[in-house]
Design a protein around this motif. Sequence first.
Motif, PDB file in Angstrom:
ATOM      1  N   UNK A 153       0.839  -1.217   0.000  1.00  0.00           N
ATOM      2  CA  UNK A 153       0.000   0.000   0.000  1.00  0.00           C
ATOM      3  C   UNK A 153       0.865   1.255   0.000  1.00  0.00           C
ATOM      4  N   UNK A 154       1.926   1.302   0.827  1.00  0.00           N
ATOM      5  CA  UNK A 154       2.782   2.492   0.892  1.00  0.00           C
ATOM      6  C   UNK A 154       3.544   2.702  -0.415  1.00  0.00           C
ATOM      7  N   UNK A 155       4.017   1.599  -1.031  1.00  0.00           N
ATOM      8  CA  UNK A 155       4.727   1.746  -2.305  1.00  0.00           C
ATOM      9  C   UNK A 155       3.792   2.296  -3.375  1.00  0.00           C
ATOM     10  N   UNK A 156       2.547   1.884  -3.356  1.00  0.00           N
ATOM     11  CA  UNK A 156       1.570   2.376  -4.335  1.00  0.00           C
ATOM     12  C   UNK A 156       1.319   3.865  -4.115  1.00  0.00           C
ATOM     13  N   UNK A 157       1.302   4.269  -2.847  1.00  0.00           N
ATOM     14  CA  UNK A 157       1.110   5.692  -2.557  1.00  0.00           C
ATOM     15  C   UNK A 157       2.312   6.523  -3.002  1.00  0.00           C
ATOM     16  N   UNK A 158       3.490   5.937  -2.864  1.00  0.00           N
ATOM     17  CA  UNK A 158       4.696   6.648  -3.283  1.00  0.00           C
ATOM     18  C   UNK A 158       4.737   6.831  -4.796  1.00  0.00           C
ATOM     19  N   UNK A 176      10.406   5.287   5.702  1.00  0.00           N
ATOM     20  CA  UNK A 176      11.212   4.149   5.236  1.00  0.00           C
ATOM     21  C   UNK A 176      10.701   3.642   3.899  1.00  0.00           C
ATOM     22  N   UNK A 177       9.400   3.808   3.653  1.00  0.00           N
ATOM     23  CA  UNK A 177       8.833   3.345   2.383  1.00  0.00           C
ATOM     24  C   UNK A 177       9.232   4.277   1.240  1.00  0.00           C
ATOM     25  N   UNK A 178       9.453   5.581   1.563  1.00  0.00           N
ATOM     26  CA  UNK A 178       9.958   6.503   0.539  1.00  0.00           C
ATOM     27  C   UNK A 178      11.368   6.098   0.135  1.00  0.00           C
ATOM     28  N   UNK A 179      12.174   5.752   1.162  1.00  0.00           N
ATOM     29  CA  UNK A 179      13.542   5.300   0.874  1.00  0.00           C
ATOM     30  C   UNK A 179      13.505   4.016   0.051  1.00  0.00           C
TER      31      UNK A 179
END
Length: 832
Positions: free
Chosen positions: A24-29, A115-118
């Motif tokens: 989910x976080x990668x999709x948001x990024x 951390x998901x942005x990184x």
Amino acid sequence: MNSEADIHVLHVDDEPDFAELTAEFLKREDDNFTVTTATSASEGLEHLSCGDFDCIVSDYDMPTQNGIEFLKSVRKNSPDLPFVLFTGKGSEEIAGEAISAGVTDYLQKKRVADQYTVLANRLRNAVERYRAEKERKRQRKAIETAQEGISILNQDGEYIYVNQAYADIYGYDPDEMEGKHWELIYPDSDTAMVRDVILPTVAEDGYWSGETTGLRADGTTFVEDHTVAQTDTSELVCSVRDRSVEQEQEMALTQFRTLVETLNDPVYVLDETGHFEYVNDAFIEIVGYDRERIIGASPTLIKSSEVVDRSEDHLGRLLSSNGPDSVQFEIEVQPAKGEPIPCEDHMGVLPYEGESFEGSVGILRDISERKERKQELEQTNTVLRTIVENLPMGVLVEDAERDVLMANDQLGETLGVPINSEEVIGRDCATAAEEFKPRFTDPEAFIEVISERLEHRELAQNEELQLTDGRVLERDYVPYTLPEGEANIWLYRDVTARKQQRQELEQANEFLSQTQTVADVGGWELDRRTGSLRWTEEVYRIHGVNIDFEPTVENAVGFYHPEDQTTIQDAVERVLTDGEPYDLESRIVTADDEVRWVRTRGEPWREDGKIVGVRGTFQDITQRIERQQRLEEFASVVSHDLRNPLNVATGHLGLVADECDSDHLDSVRRALERMEALIEDLLALARDNKEVTDTQPVDLATIADRCRENVQMEQGRVITTVDRTVWADSGRLKQVFENLFRNAAEHGGSEVTVTVGELADGFYVEDDGAGIPLDERNAVFEVGYSQSANGTGFGLNIVKQIVDAHDWQIRVTDGTDGGARFEITNVNFVDK
């Protein structure tokens, strides 16, 4: 297809909630991220084998296989695929081991959202590098393997790189050209054009294309298509194509395309990476995908992973040093819609360009109809084989080419020659007949009649043939239609002794001509390899179901009465494990809830010495069982309701004899004894009308002596000259001797002599009495027949029933001293 911006991520983590959160976080990024999750390394490898991914994110601490072990598994087939270890267990030791194993990046899990942005940035960077490197490798490979000649010149006009195709065009090796000036490949008359036209144009426009004249190492010239382009570093990239070679290649390509497009069979070409490079219209039609979807796709689009692996194994054979030029094998093609299509794949390798593998080419052929015909033939042969093996006669089946299709073991026994039914299959029938003919008294007629009548597709019914050993065979011929053509069925049966054989043979012929079971006997077959169960039509009829019913082991056992299900299951299991055949009488409950009795037999089905299943017969014996039950009820009535009054009468007779003396009392006593004898014989008839299933070695001399003690023969005597042991039911054989001894005493007088002697295939019991008239010998075994006023008329009928139950034969003839002689033959002796 995904665009270059799309990034397909495989995320492996044994915590599903965390994996979903990461996705989910990668999709948001970045909307370009598509994440597939797996909860174990094995599941991740499975996803990787059937999908295209741009990178992998994996946890470290997972059961069965940790992240680094998973990385090593991935690197076996995907050495460059980006792999990021995203783990909550961080240590220098783990990081060092990951780097040694070829990890792309290492990132420790933290409880912060950034951390998901990184992670997203690192994944984008890794995928960009991966794709760029992949493109560079592709370009380098394209240059190195290109059929087009390519070279690179420095600012001084000297070759700094030459591919093999470029050097081949001019007749040099690449290392011979590197360091030389471009004037090497031009005639003197054309160097001015290069200096004055081509190079200035390239310097001004960065590009030039046109025709020039090339000079080969051997001094010959040719027309070439020439392209020159300038790089940012002022190097010149030249590409050259020999026009004559190009024209030949274009002509060959045109011919190839014309050929495959006009073929009805699907044609495909795979490039050196194993992806579709070309397919014809017939291929598109069979798989149901658009050409755009097929070109560039992996064969997994239309094949299972197992089929793909098998195809690659065959390709490996083609590429081996001593491999064949082409291979042919069966596969299943999975179209876009519908069921898999069985096909025959004819695969070959494309011509090599130097040492480079260029790919493979294949032609598919839809073999659905052929498979259906083969399956139909196998089913027909299976049913026919079950019938042939269970027919009580010698059977040989020919195919349309007059080769032996099948034969049963009974054939050799009937003809009196050693025949291995498995070895004779596939042999020419004419050759086999030559080996059989010495057994016949008129061997040439045996051969000639077959050839003459086969020509007209007709043969006499129930034809009798005389064997050299004195036996008479009955032969019959039945035309039989198989899917691949007309077959011939030859039936041989020994009719020397039994009159009923003709009727049974006619029943067998009628069945074979109508593809039905013999009389009321059905056939069945259980294949342990596939678990499949097959029945003939008679079995369907007995169960009360139509031919559309699909039998299985479970529902077949379910038809049996609950109290008999374990018995039949155990019997089948013993056949499969120990090869022990069975013959059972059991109850079934039909589809109409009717309880019926059946006789079911099963024996091992072997291939290459191994038990692969069970084959047997199935027969409705309800009428026989009901008749037997009525007989048993009758026996009970006779035993209880007649014997009790008889005992009372006998007892009172004794009391009367004590009180008075009268000649009438002897008549009453004889009448009561006569009634007792009648009751005993009626009970024997009622209770012994059954088959013999429990046999054991019985010494004839011993049992004859014992039976003599049980029969009142006054001054009569029994002489035993036989010294043989037979397989028999001891109790029932005892009845045979007692009844024959009693018959001799009744008809031969008080001083009769009975002799028990040996025959070649049995024994005899003869007396020295008055004998039996010739015109009465056929009637002596009938119920009620007796020449004696004291006889019951049942004794010899009981003997006949017991002999038949043992599958023996009995006949009446003259004794040595003029009395009656009963010969019992077809007896199985115990070898000494």
